[in-house]
Design an enzyme around this catalytic site. Structure first.
Site, PDB file in Angstrom:
ATOM      1  N   LYS A  64      44.558  15.317   8.216  1.00 45.92           N
ATOM      2  CA  LYS A  64      44.366  14.227   7.262  1.00 45.92           C
ATOM      3  C   LYS A  64      42.910  13.764   7.247  1.00 45.92           C
ATOM      4  O   LYS A  64      42.207  13.882   8.262  1.00 45.92           O
ATOM      5  CB  LYS A  64      45.333  13.081   7.543  1.00 45.92           C
ATOM      6  CG  LYS A  64      45.013  12.290   8.749  1.00 45.92           C
ATOM      7  CD  LYS A  64      45.837  11.011   8.839  1.00 45.92           C
ATOM      8  CE  LYS A  64      45.211  10.231   9.953  1.00 45.92           C
ATOM      9  NZ  LYS A  64      45.843   9.257  10.648  1.00 45.92           N
TER      10      LYS A  64
ATOM     11  N   LYS B 118      38.672   8.215   8.953  1.00 42.47           N
ATOM     12  CA  LYS B 118      37.399   7.510   9.182  1.00 42.47           C
ATOM     13  C   LYS B 118      36.699   8.057  10.402  1.00 42.47           C
ATOM     14  O   LYS B 118      35.477   8.098  10.472  1.00 42.47           O
ATOM     15  CB  LYS B 118      37.662   6.023   9.509  1.00 42.47           C
ATOM     16  CG  LYS B 118      38.203   5.170   8.421  1.00 42.47           C
ATOM     17  CD  LYS B 118      38.248   3.710   8.951  1.00 42.47           C
ATOM     18  CE  LYS B 118      39.304   2.883   8.251  1.00 42.47           C
ATOM     19  NZ  LYS B 118      40.421   2.472   9.063  1.00 42.47           N
TER      20      LYS B 118
ATOM     21  N   LYS C 233      46.234  10.308  20.176  1.00 47.88           N
ATOM     22  CA  LYS C 233      44.949   9.670  20.518  1.00 47.88           C
ATOM     23  C   LYS C 233      44.824   9.273  21.982  1.00 47.88           C
ATOM     24  O   LYS C 233      43.716   9.207  22.509  1.00 47.88           O
ATOM     25  CB  LYS C 233      44.754   8.396  19.678  1.00 47.88           C
ATOM     26  CG  LYS C 233      44.429   8.655  18.231  1.00 47.88           C
ATOM     27  CD  LYS C 233      43.907   7.373  17.607  1.00 47.88           C
ATOM     28  CE  LYS C 233      43.617   7.517  16.135  1.00 47.88           C
ATOM     29  NZ  LYS C 233      43.470   6.213  15.480  1.00 47.88           N
TER      30      LYS C 233
HETATM   31  P1  TYM Z   1      44.077   2.362   9.109  1.00 49.50           P
HETATM   32  O1  TYM Z   1      42.978   1.358   9.171  1.00 49.50           O
HETATM   33  O2  TYM Z   1      43.936   3.600   9.901  1.00 49.50           O
HETATM   34  O3  TYM Z   1      44.298   2.798   7.597  1.00 49.50           O
HETATM   35  C1  TYM Z   1      44.482   1.852   6.548  1.00 49.50           C
HETATM   36  C2  TYM Z   1      45.494   2.389   5.554  1.00 49.50           C
HETATM   37  O4  TYM Z   1      45.026   3.641   5.014  1.00 49.50           O
HETATM   38  C3  TYM Z   1      46.056   4.621   5.116  1.00 49.50           C
HETATM   39  N1  TYM Z   1      45.417   5.936   5.310  1.00 49.50           N
HETATM   40  C4  TYM Z   1      45.672   7.000   4.553  1.00 49.50           C
HETATM   41  N2  TYM Z   1      46.490   7.190   3.498  1.00 49.50           N
HETATM   42  C5  TYM Z   1      46.500   8.428   2.931  1.00 49.50           C
HETATM   43  N3  TYM Z   1      45.732   9.464   3.372  1.00 49.50           N
HETATM   44  C6  TYM Z   1      44.910   9.326   4.433  1.00 49.50           C
HETATM   45  N4  TYM Z   1      44.165  10.347   4.833  1.00 49.50           N
HETATM   46  C7  TYM Z   1      44.844   8.053   5.065  1.00 49.50           C
HETATM   47  N5  TYM Z   1      44.126   7.572   6.123  1.00 49.50           N
HETATM   48  C8  TYM Z   1      44.511   6.286   6.261  1.00 49.50           C
HETATM   49  C9  TYM Z   1      46.870   4.201   6.337  1.00 49.50           C
HETATM   50  O5  TYM Z   1      48.163   4.749   6.304  1.00 49.50           O
HETATM   51  C10 TYM Z   1      46.856   2.685   6.193  1.00 49.50           C
HETATM   52  O6  TYM Z   1      47.889   2.251   5.335  1.00 49.50           O
HETATM   53  N6  TYM Z   1      47.587   0.341  12.055  1.00 49.50           N
HETATM   54  C11 TYM Z   1      47.006   0.328  10.729  1.00 49.50           C
HETATM   55  C12 TYM Z   1      46.465  -1.021  10.331  1.00 49.50           C
HETATM   56  C13 TYM Z   1      47.424  -2.144  10.448  1.00 49.50           C
HETATM   57  C14 TYM Z   1      48.484  -2.446   9.552  1.00 49.50           C
HETATM   58  C15 TYM Z   1      49.073  -3.638  10.062  1.00 49.50           C
HETATM   59  C16 TYM Z   1      48.982  -1.831   8.412  1.00 49.50           C
HETATM   60  C17 TYM Z   1      47.408  -3.103  11.410  1.00 49.50           C
HETATM   61  N7  TYM Z   1      48.399  -4.031  11.171  1.00 49.50           N
HETATM   62  C18 TYM Z   1      50.173  -4.238   9.406  1.00 49.50           C
HETATM   63  C19 TYM Z   1      50.085  -2.403   7.766  1.00 49.50           C
HETATM   64  C20 TYM Z   1      50.660  -3.597   8.261  1.00 49.50           C
HETATM   65  C21 TYM Z   1      45.851   1.334  10.682  1.00 49.50           C
HETATM   66  O7  TYM Z   1      45.282   1.680  11.678  1.00 49.50           O
HETATM   67  O8  TYM Z   1      45.471   1.669   9.407  1.00 49.50           O
END
Ligand code: TYM
Length: 322
Positions: A188, A191, A107
């Site tokens: 994948k 969003k 990114k």
């Molecule tokens: P984020 O907001 O991108 O996504 C939230 C959660 O959804 C999962 N996810 C997926 N799982 C399966 N297939 C997909 N296509 C898919 N797209 C997204 C992500 O793995 C995630 O679990 N950095 C993190 C947010 C975060 C976080 C944390 C997570 C901030 N602090 C502390 C755990 C613990 C993020 O951007 O997730």
């Protein structure tokens, strides 16, 4: 019962991959915390009005999933300890290890106008997790590397300053940890994908969900079989259907094997529609009363602060801040 922490960014609309890879595996156990990570969302360009709306609708979704009863739902920016610990971890994290984060590589690397926050983002995520002394972090596959970095930082901190942090483990489901795009099953579902047909939103109507699945890219041939390498499109749909229905992949594949892709996709669409409809209705009911969402976020904030405040005090003491 293991205590868990996880987070989701209120960037854009929540999609089916978020639900299958993460939200579905979040348990409302006492002592677990689930966070709408609004500060992470501003590491990429944002619109204030959209951020406000998406933050409330993401919070409504977590509450509709029942995560505010037993466990706690709150906003990251409401608990300033997250940003404060992030600064301390910024001083312990290393350029080399952040440079190896694949998410940053795809990114931000080489982009002159990428924010500094995008680079240090995994250390804010480490702060989120480490403030709550949790054992488990339920996430999708794409966040595994960030949780492993969190472990490394916790171990490094503990060996230098004493046993302050609980060292967490990522919890990643065997199936559905990487839901793929409906338009390109080698990427994948995300969003931020500009193609609306690549992803199913949790707010999509029954008709829109069915249409998106019926037009999903499948593979050559006509046999329904689970072969992620040879048949990534069909295998992705099988994973989606299996995780949502609980029916084993082999049983689903056998049921649809010789029926052709059309009948198979209709079957998958029915499963997705039946799971998402009641959830969407609960979210709509909750969203009608913004003050109720805000009241419950306030409860979540108070519970989160009770954990985060003494934890940060312990960190400050350990590293020599007066
Ligand atoms: P984020 O907001 O991108 O996504 C939230 C959660 O959804 C999962 N996810 C997926 N799982 C399966 N297939 C997909 N296509 C898919 N797209 C997204 C992500 O793995 C995630 O679990 N950095 C993190 C947010 C975060 C976080 C944390 C997570 C901030 N602090 C502390 C755990 C613990 C993020 O951007 O997730």
């Amino acid at each position: 019962m293991a205590k868990a922490f996880s987070g989701i960014q209120p960037t854009g609309q929540i999609q089916l991959g978020n639900y299958i890879g993460a939200l579905r595996n979040w348990q409302p156990d006492p002592g677990s915390f689930y966070c709408v990570v609004d500060l992470h969302s501003i590491s990429a360009p944002w619109d204030p009005k959209e951020l406000r709306q998406n933050t409330r609708s993401t919070a409504a979704l977590l509450l509709a999933l029942g995560l505010g009863e037993g466990s706690h739902v709150f906003l990251q920016s409401h608990v300033h300890e997250h940003a404060e610990l992030a600064w301390i971890l910024n001083c312990l994290g290393r350029m080399g290890e952040l440079n190896r984060m694949t998410q940053f590589k795809s990114k931000g690397r080489g982009k002159e106008d990428a924010s500094v926050g995008l680079f240090t983002y995994p250390l804010l995520m480490a702060s989120d997790i480490l403030l709550y002394r949790v054992q488990e972090v339920p996430v999708g596959e794409d966040q595994k590397q960030h949780v492993e970095l969190t472990r490394d930082i916790a171990l490094r901190f503990n060996s230098r300053f004493g046993p302050v942090f609980t060292v967490p483990e990522p919890r990643i489901a065997d199936l559905g940890a990487r839901v793929m795009s409906l338009r390109n099953p080698l990427e994948k579902m995300s969003k931020s994908d500009p193609d609306p047909n690549s992803k199913i939103l949790l707010t999509d109507s029954d008709e829109v969900i069915s249409k998106k699945i019926m037009t999903a890219v499948t593979d050559s041939g006509r046999e329904v079989a689970y072969e992620p390498k040879e048949k990534p499109g069909v295998s992705n749909l099988l994973e989606i259907a299996s995780t949502l229905s609980g029916e084993p992949i082999e049983a689903l594949a056998a049921r649809f094997r010789d029926q052709g892709y059309g009948a198979f996709k209709r079957g998958v669409a029915d499963i997705v529609v039946e799971v998402l409809r009641p959830l969407r209705q609960r979210v709509e009911a909750l969203t009608a009363d913004v003050s109720e969402i805000d009241r419950r976020l306030e409860e979540g904030r108070a519970a989160a602060e009770r954990e985060a405040r003494p934890m940060l005090a312990e960190v400050k003491e350990a590293i020599g801040l007066l």
